[in-house]
Design an enzyme around this catalytic site. Sequence first.
Site, PDB file in Angstrom:
ATOM      1  N   LYS A 165       1.002  -1.231   0.018  1.00 42.75           N
ATOM      2  CA  LYS A 165      -0.023  -0.090   0.023  1.00 42.75           C
ATOM      3  C   LYS A 165       0.806   1.072  -0.135  1.00 42.75           C
ATOM      4  CE  LYS A 165      -3.847   2.806   1.139  1.00 42.75           C
ATOM      5  NZ  LYS A 165      -4.909   2.755   0.551  1.00 42.75           N
TER       6      LYS A 165
ATOM      7  N   GLU B 104      -2.553  -2.135  -3.307  1.00 47.30           N
ATOM      8  CA  GLU B 104      -3.734  -1.150  -2.946  1.00 47.30           C
ATOM      9  C   GLU B 104      -3.352   0.091  -3.569  1.00 47.30           C
ATOM     10  OE1 GLU B 104      -5.741  -1.191   0.774  1.00 47.30           O
ATOM     11  OE2 GLU B 104      -7.078   0.255  -0.034  1.00 47.30           O
TER      12      GLU B 104
HETATM   13 MG   LIG Z   1      -8.135   1.081   1.547  1.00 53.17          MG
END
Ligand SMILES: [Mg+2]
Length: 222
Positions: free
Chosen positions: A39, A109
């Site tokens: 992420k 992500e």
């Molecule tokens: Mg999220």
Amino acid sequence: MKPRILFITGTDTGVGKTVLAALLVRHFRGRGISVGAFKPVCSGGRDDAETLHAALGGTLTLDEINPWHFRAAVSPLLAARAERRKVTLTQVVTAARRLQQRFPVLIVEGAGGLLSPLGEDFDSRDLIKALRAAPVVVAPNRLGAINQVLLTLAALPGSLAPKTQVVLMAPAKPDAASRGNLKFLREKLGPPRVHELPQINVSGPNQPVIKPLAALVKSLGG
Ligand SMILES: [Mg+2]
């Protein structure tokens, strides 16, 4: 599964990208497949990275999962600017490639929706292209989802759009709109490309999502 990067993007912020990313991590781990999660940028807290950290069970540190994080709860680019910091596409691609060398499957992500600015010179679409990742578009299954999903698919490069998987996050109680969305999108895009996940607690029993997740992973190539 052949080595690859799965990129979880969405029609908006707060639509379930982290839930899906964490479920996929647990799915692969449960099948004995080594998986990493990335992420790259968080703003306004690192909750998403912490969820992925927990799903990974300690195989990566929080800083490896999330190298860039900024305090302000606005889009990552604006949050970075507020701290006079910069993130570039090259830096993020380098960090992703490093993780990719360690894991046959890497789940990335984005932040916000497909075109939300992640850094000075890129958004999730640019990162998907640079990583040659397989995109997964997450959308809440409510009235308006058809338009949001089709707009997001239309914004992806023509070569990628037909391969992109769509995941609708089911409402607590299915209604005419949610049933209609699923039916229409399956008609339009082909049934194997459109999935629906029931509402569950990510850390709780995953029984109801086992089948839809397996179908998604199959559609992603194994
Ligand atoms: Mg999220």
